[in-house]
Design an enzyme around this catalytic site. Structure first.
Site, PDB file in Angstrom:
ATOM      1  N   GLY A  83       0.769  -1.234   0.000  1.00  0.00           N
ATOM      2  CA  GLY A  83       0.000   0.000   0.000  1.00  0.00           C
ATOM      3  C   GLY A  83       0.801   1.284   0.000  1.00  0.00           C
TER       4      GLY A  83
ATOM      5  N   ASN B 211       1.812   2.979  -2.546  1.00  0.00           N
ATOM      6  CA  ASN B 211       1.228   3.904  -3.521  1.00  0.00           C
ATOM      7  C   ASN B 211      -0.102   4.461  -3.024  1.00  0.00           C
ATOM      8  OD1 ASN B 211       2.890   4.391  -5.933  1.00  0.00           O
ATOM      9  ND2 ASN B 211       2.886   2.156  -6.055  1.00  0.00           N
TER      10      ASN B 211
ATOM     11  N   MET C  47      -3.556  -6.859  -7.874  1.00  0.00           N
ATOM     12  CA  MET C  47      -3.019  -7.965  -8.657  1.00  0.00           C
ATOM     13  C   MET C  47      -4.097  -8.851  -9.287  1.00  0.00           C
ATOM     14  SD  MET C  47      -0.005  -7.009  -8.409  1.00  0.00           S
ATOM     15  CE  MET C  47       0.882  -8.289  -9.255  1.00  0.00           C
ATOM     16  N   ARG C  48      -5.180  -8.221  -9.728  1.00  0.00           N
ATOM     17  CA  ARG C  48      -6.235  -8.932 -10.446  1.00  0.00           C
ATOM     18  C   ARG C  48      -6.595  -8.143 -11.696  1.00  0.00           C
ATOM     19  NH1 ARG C  48      -8.879 -12.944  -7.775  1.00  0.00           N
ATOM     20  NH2 ARG C  48      -8.401 -13.102  -5.561  1.00  0.00           N
TER      21      ARG C  48
ATOM     22  N   ILE D 194      -9.164  -6.499 -14.136  1.00  0.00           N
ATOM     23  CA  ILE D 194     -10.488  -5.910 -14.010  1.00  0.00           C
ATOM     24  C   ILE D 194     -11.383  -6.530 -15.081  1.00  0.00           C
ATOM     25  CG2 ILE D 194     -11.826  -3.766 -14.132  1.00  0.00           C
ATOM     26  CD1 ILE D 194      -9.978  -3.942 -11.686  1.00  0.00           C
TER      27      ILE D 194
ATOM     28  N   HIS E 104       1.940   0.716 -13.727  1.00  0.00           N
ATOM     29  CA  HIS E 104       2.650  -0.519 -14.064  1.00  0.00           C
ATOM     30  C   HIS E 104       4.162  -0.282 -14.035  1.00  0.00           C
ATOM     31  CE1 HIS E 104       3.267  -4.460 -15.792  1.00  0.00           C
ATOM     32  NE2 HIS E 104       4.122  -3.912 -16.619  1.00  0.00           N
TER      33      HIS E 104
END
Length: 192
Positions: free
Chosen positions: A13, A15, A91-92, A94, A110
């Site tokens: 976290g 960022n 990390m999924r 969308i 990224h």
């Protein structure tokens, strides 16, 4: 008008904190009104609690499919009147449910210069390829893996002696400043 933002994160976290702090310090016309996290033990949850940002922790295994999980997320986003989503180490991928609800209003950070080294192992991939330059890309999210329209990029040199442990912190330092700068630009240009 103050934009109501949700941050999606899966891990530490840093960022999330950098974005929250930049909004305060720069007095940006935005507020992080929700953190969406997919790991019940992620350190980002404590970061959100420390700044009193509400959290929705979603366990994808508790839903019959991804669309059902995203519908639950969408319910929370709508309840919080979220106008745009910032992915910060989420990390999924969308899926269509959220993409349809927030077209061109989901932004991702990224750690590579896209289109080079998409996916979750971009720093390792850049090192393995012998690249001499990598960086950070901020882009709008589409249905692909890191394929959405690029908003901006910053370069980071890869030194001959670099390992993951020396390169990753330099990339993350760029991310923290760059994401905040780009958010400020997007808000000023009314692009989110």
């Amino acid at each position: 008008m103050v934009k109501r933002l949700a941050v999606f994160a899966s891990g530490n976290g840093t960022n999330f904190t950098a974005l929250w702090q930049a909004i305060q310090d720069r007095q940006l016309p935005a507020s992080i009104v929700l953190l969406v996290c997919d790991h019940a033990d992620a350190p980002v949850l404590q970061r959100a609690a420390a700044v009193q940002v509400p959290v929705f922790c979603v366990d994808f295994k508790a839903y019959p499919d991804k669309a059902s999980a995203e519908t639950a997320i969408l319910t929370q986003l709508r309840a919080a009147q979220v106008t745009a989503i910032l992915l910060a180490g989420y990390m999924r991928l969308i899926g269509p449910t959220l993409l349809a609800a927030y077209p061109h209003h989901i932004v991702n950070l990224h750690p590579a210069l896209l289109p080079h080294f998409p996916g979750r192992h971009s720093i390792v991939d850049a090192l393995a390829a012998g690249a001499t330059t990598t960086g950070v890309t901020i882009h709008f999210v589409d249905a692909g893996i890191d394929t959405g329209q690029v908003i901006d990029q910053r370069t980071v040199a890869i030194l001959p002696t670099d390992t993951y442990d020396t390169l990753a912190p330099r990339i993350h330092a760029v991310e923290h400043q760059f994401y905040a700068d780009t958010l400020q630009q997007l808000l000023a240009q009314q692009r989110i």
